[in-house]
Design a protein around this motif. Sequence first.
Motif, PDB file in Angstrom:
ATOM      1  N   GLY A  20      73.266  -2.663  85.116  1.00 26.06           N
ATOM      2  CA  GLY A  20      72.018  -3.420  85.129  1.00 26.06           C
ATOM      3  C   GLY A  20      72.173  -4.870  84.735  1.00 26.06           C
ATOM      4  O   GLY A  20      71.217  -5.645  84.837  1.00 26.06           O
ATOM      5  N   GLY A  21      73.353  -5.261  84.252  1.00 26.91           N
ATOM      6  CA  GLY A  21      73.614  -6.661  83.944  1.00 26.91           C
ATOM      7  C   GLY A  21      72.917  -7.164  82.698  1.00 26.91           C
ATOM      8  O   GLY A  21      72.437  -6.394  81.856  1.00 26.91           O
ATOM      9  N   TYR A  22      72.837  -8.487  82.588  1.00 21.83           N
ATOM     10  CA  TYR A  22      72.340  -9.147  81.382  1.00 21.83           C
ATOM     11  C   TYR A  22      70.899  -8.757  81.051  1.00 21.83           C
ATOM     12  O   TYR A  22      70.562  -8.495  79.891  1.00 21.83           O
ATOM     13  CB  TYR A  22      72.439 -10.661  81.565  1.00 21.83           C
ATOM     14  CG  TYR A  22      72.003 -11.480  80.377  1.00 21.83           C
ATOM     15  CD1 TYR A  22      72.682 -11.417  79.162  1.00 21.83           C
ATOM     16  CD2 TYR A  22      70.909 -12.336  80.468  1.00 21.83           C
ATOM     17  CE1 TYR A  22      72.283 -12.177  78.078  1.00 21.83           C
ATOM     18  CE2 TYR A  22      70.507 -13.105  79.388  1.00 21.83           C
ATOM     19  CZ  TYR A  22      71.190 -13.020  78.198  1.00 21.83           C
ATOM     20  OH  TYR A  22      70.791 -13.772  77.125  1.00 21.83           O
ATOM     21  N   ALA A  23      70.041  -8.686  82.060  1.00 23.47           N
ATOM     22  CA  ALA A  23      68.637  -8.337  81.817  1.00 23.47           C
ATOM     23  C   ALA A  23      68.510  -6.936  81.235  1.00 23.47           C
ATOM     24  O   ALA A  23      67.665  -6.683  80.354  1.00 23.47           O
ATOM     25  CB  ALA A  23      67.836  -8.440  83.114  1.00 23.47           C
ATOM     26  N   ALA A  24      69.348  -6.007  81.698  1.00 21.68           N
ATOM     27  CA  ALA A  24      69.319  -4.648  81.156  1.00 21.68           C
ATOM     28  C   ALA A  24      69.781  -4.615  79.710  1.00 21.68           C
ATOM     29  O   ALA A  24      69.276  -3.835  78.899  1.00 21.68           O
ATOM     30  CB  ALA A  24      70.180  -3.725  82.016  1.00 21.68           C
ATOM     31  N   VAL A  25      70.746  -5.480  79.360  1.00 24.46           N
ATOM     32  CA  VAL A  25      71.195  -5.554  77.966  1.00 24.46           C
ATOM     33  C   VAL A  25      70.064  -6.070  77.087  1.00 24.46           C
ATOM     34  O   VAL A  25      69.870  -5.585  75.958  1.00 24.46           O
ATOM     35  CB  VAL A  25      72.436  -6.456  77.839  1.00 24.46           C
ATOM     36  CG1 VAL A  25      72.839  -6.603  76.380  1.00 24.46           C
ATOM     37  CG2 VAL A  25      73.600  -5.872  78.629  1.00 24.46           C
ATOM     38  N   LEU A  26      69.308  -7.045  77.575  1.00 18.61           N
ATOM     39  CA  LEU A  26      68.161  -7.521  76.803  1.00 18.61           C
ATOM     40  C   LEU A  26      67.146  -6.395  76.603  1.00 18.61           C
ATOM     41  O   LEU A  26      66.515  -6.300  75.539  1.00 18.61           O
ATOM     42  CB  LEU A  26      67.494  -8.706  77.512  1.00 18.61           C
ATOM     43  CG  LEU A  26      68.361  -9.958  77.715  1.00 18.61           C
ATOM     44  CD1 LEU A  26      67.504 -11.104  78.239  1.00 18.61           C
ATOM     45  CD2 LEU A  26      69.063 -10.366  76.431  1.00 18.61           C
ATOM     46  N   GLY A  27      66.996  -5.550  77.599  1.00 18.77           N
ATOM     47  CA  GLY A  27      66.137  -4.377  77.435  1.00 18.77           C
ATOM     48  C   GLY A  27      66.659  -3.460  76.345  1.00 18.77           C
ATOM     49  O   GLY A  27      65.880  -2.870  75.576  1.00 18.77           O
ATOM     50  N   ALA A  28      67.988  -3.337  76.258  1.00 19.69           N
ATOM     51  CA  ALA A  28      68.593  -2.539  75.187  1.00 19.69           C
ATOM     52  C   ALA A  28      68.339  -3.175  73.822  1.00 19.69           C
ATOM     53  O   ALA A  28      68.165  -2.465  72.826  1.00 19.69           O
ATOM     54  CB  ALA A  28      70.096  -2.386  75.439  1.00 19.69           C
ATOM     55  N   PHE A  29      68.321  -4.517  73.757  1.00 20.47           N
ATOM     56  CA  PHE A  29      68.008  -5.191  72.502  1.00 20.47           C
ATOM     57  C   PHE A  29      66.580  -4.856  72.054  1.00 20.47           C
ATOM     58  O   PHE A  29      66.328  -4.614  70.869  1.00 20.47           O
ATOM     59  CB  PHE A  29      68.131  -6.712  72.661  1.00 20.47           C
ATOM     60  CG  PHE A  29      69.530  -7.215  72.921  1.00 20.47           C
ATOM     61  CD1 PHE A  29      70.623  -6.375  72.827  1.00 20.47           C
ATOM     62  CD2 PHE A  29      69.741  -8.545  73.261  1.00 20.47           C
ATOM     63  CE1 PHE A  29      71.914  -6.845  73.078  1.00 20.47           C
ATOM     64  CE2 PHE A  29      71.014  -9.032  73.502  1.00 20.47           C
ATOM     65  CZ  PHE A  29      72.101  -8.171  73.409  1.00 20.47           C
ATOM     66  N   VAL A  30      65.640  -4.855  73.009  1.00 24.35           N
ATOM     67  CA  VAL A  30      64.258  -4.474  72.695  1.00 24.35           C
ATOM     68  C   VAL A  30      64.217  -3.045  72.163  1.00 24.35           C
ATOM     69  O   VAL A  30      63.522  -2.732  71.187  1.00 24.35           O
ATOM     70  CB  VAL A  30      63.349  -4.619  73.934  1.00 24.35           C
ATOM     71  CG1 VAL A  30      61.950  -4.086  73.639  1.00 24.35           C
ATOM     72  CG2 VAL A  30      63.275  -6.074  74.379  1.00 24.35           C
ATOM     73  N   PHE A  31      64.976  -2.170  72.812  1.00 18.71           N
ATOM     74  CA  PHE A  31      65.060  -0.765  72.395  1.00 18.71           C
ATOM     75  C   PHE A  31      65.597  -0.658  70.971  1.00 18.71           C
ATOM     76  O   PHE A  31      65.076   0.108  70.148  1.00 18.71           O
ATOM     77  CB  PHE A  31      65.964  -0.020  73.373  1.00 18.71           C
ATOM     78  CG  PHE A  31      66.132   1.450  73.084  1.00 18.71           C
ATOM     79  CD1 PHE A  31      65.049   2.303  73.028  1.00 18.71           C
ATOM     80  CD2 PHE A  31      67.406   1.975  72.866  1.00 18.71           C
ATOM     81  CE1 PHE A  31      65.212   3.660  72.761  1.00 18.71           C
ATOM     82  CE2 PHE A  31      67.581   3.322  72.609  1.00 18.71           C
ATOM     83  CZ  PHE A  31      66.484   4.172  72.556  1.00 18.71           C
ATOM     84  N   THR A  32      66.629  -1.438  70.646  1.00 21.12           N
ATOM     85  CA  THR A  32      67.175  -1.448  69.292  1.00 21.12           C
ATOM     86  C   THR A  32      66.122  -1.880  68.284  1.00 21.12           C
ATOM     87  O   THR A  32      65.966  -1.266  67.219  1.00 21.12           O
ATOM     88  CB  THR A  32      68.383  -2.403  69.209  1.00 21.12           C
ATOM     89  OG1 THR A  32      69.414  -1.926  70.063  1.00 21.12           O
ATOM     90  CG2 THR A  32      68.913  -2.502  67.787  1.00 21.12           C
ATOM     91  N   ALA A  61      60.772  -6.003  64.354  1.00 21.98           N
ATOM     92  CA  ALA A  61      59.839  -6.841  65.109  1.00 21.98           C
ATOM     93  C   ALA A  61      60.502  -8.161  65.497  1.00 21.98           C
ATOM     94  O   ALA A  61      60.334  -8.651  66.624  1.00 21.98           O
ATOM     95  CB  ALA A  61      58.580  -7.104  64.281  1.00 21.98           C
ATOM     96  N   GLY A  62      61.278  -8.744  64.577  1.00 21.86           N
ATOM     97  CA  GLY A  62      61.998  -9.976  64.880  1.00 21.86           C
ATOM     98  C   GLY A  62      63.006  -9.779  65.998  1.00 21.86           C
ATOM     99  O   GLY A  62      63.195 -10.659  66.852  1.00 21.86           O
ATOM    100  N   THR A  63      63.652  -8.611  66.011  1.00 22.38           N
ATOM    101  CA  THR A  63      64.606  -8.297  67.077  1.00 22.38           C
ATOM    102  C   THR A  63      63.902  -8.191  68.423  1.00 22.38           C
ATOM    103  O   THR A  63      64.390  -8.698  69.446  1.00 22.38           O
ATOM    104  CB  THR A  63      65.345  -6.987  66.759  1.00 22.38           C
ATOM    105  OG1 THR A  63      66.100  -7.150  65.552  1.00 22.38           O
ATOM    106  CG2 THR A  63      66.282  -6.589  67.885  1.00 22.38           C
ATOM    107  N   ILE A  64      62.735  -7.550  68.447  1.00 15.63           N
ATOM    108  CA  ILE A  64      61.973  -7.417  69.693  1.00 15.63           C
ATOM    109  C   ILE A  64      61.538  -8.780  70.208  1.00 15.63           C
ATOM    110  O   ILE A  64      61.659  -9.083  71.404  1.00 15.63           O
ATOM    111  CB  ILE A  64      60.748  -6.503  69.473  1.00 15.63           C
ATOM    112  CG1 ILE A  64      61.208  -5.070  69.183  1.00 15.63           C
ATOM    113  CG2 ILE A  64      59.831  -6.528  70.687  1.00 15.63           C
ATOM    114  CD1 ILE A  64      60.087  -4.139  68.754  1.00 15.63           C
TER     115      ILE A  64
END
Length: 386
Positions: free
Chosen positions: A86-98, A250-253
């Motif tokens: 999924g590339g970079y955008a998918a990793v950002l989605g994983a950051f939101v998940f974290t 929340a800061g991570t999201i």
Amino acid sequence: MKAYSQPVVTGVITAVVGFAGAFTIVLAGLEGIGATTSQAASGLMVLCLTQGVVAIWLGVRYRMPISIAWSTPGAALLATAGHVEGGYAAVLGAFVFTGALLVIAGLSRRLGRWIAAIPVSLASAMLAGVLLPLCLAPARAAADLPGLALPVIAVWLIMTRVARRYAVPAALVATAAVVLLDPGAGAAVGDDLFPGLSFVTPTVEPQTLVGIGLPLFLVTMASQNIPGMGVLASFGYRPHLRPVLTTTGAGTIVGAPFGGHAINLAAITAALAAGPDADPDPSRRWVASVTAGAVYVVIGLGAGLATALIAACPPLLVQAVAGLALVGALAGALATALASEDHRDAAIVTLVTCASGITAFGVSSAFWGLLAGLAVLGLRRLPTRG
């Protein structure tokens, strides 16, 4: 104001040491998951801003030296992640998940208990496996880039003997010197020194959530938040974990769409702000963590300069500096992982699986390493027929 001069100075030192000691790891991690130079600068900037704001809020609200930092082990995990579905955008989605998992952990006692139930030896082995590939980089750089890497390594070695706290910042100064003296590097420094935040819409890729988001959450909890609480407790401070996890989550999201991977309790630099060197009076040490937060906000505005310097370096040299910064963390993780003889086999399986860098079904090796270690531990605990 004079009464608070000591914690203010300590807060400045805490932020400068924390940033200088680990920002190369953050940039190497973002580069590892496909971020461009401007996106990496944005990620570094937003981490400084979010952790600074959260540190100020928690310190003022609870009058405790609650230091906040980015997840250094998490950045190391990203640096070794390899191809991501999924590339970079998918990793950002994983950051939101974290970030969401951090918030849930703060609100749910059950999830907190599940995380606490993971054996410390396996959590440490997972961390060691994540760190090991980066810690091998100085040796590779010494062989492939001796003219650039050996002076940096020499400075780091000397400073570990003379003033260990400043060994990594000194290595960074040496890196800047060798890069600026390199005729081919000078042109790369100075293009985008003051970049803005770069927004990318996160996408959801289930394999990346499991392969990146979940391991990022686990290493952040096991290697940052839990030790960070231990450091605070050792100095007599016992803040409630719920507000710490919910605010950092929340800061991570908030920071995720701009490239910020995770913020959390500081574990190493926490001792600077919470210890007696910050102030003999424990009731005034919160000023140190609040000052550190304010300094991080200011430093974040200069993230472009730091990123431009790193962009001028050969990638292997960047990894080498990051590896030097993580040697102490690797040593501590190995010592903890192998301390228990009963867990030693499971810990080794976890370590080597994580360090292998494999990706199976789109899921990274950190997840499989922890799963393999838990499986070995479970098998050992099965009753034998006699």
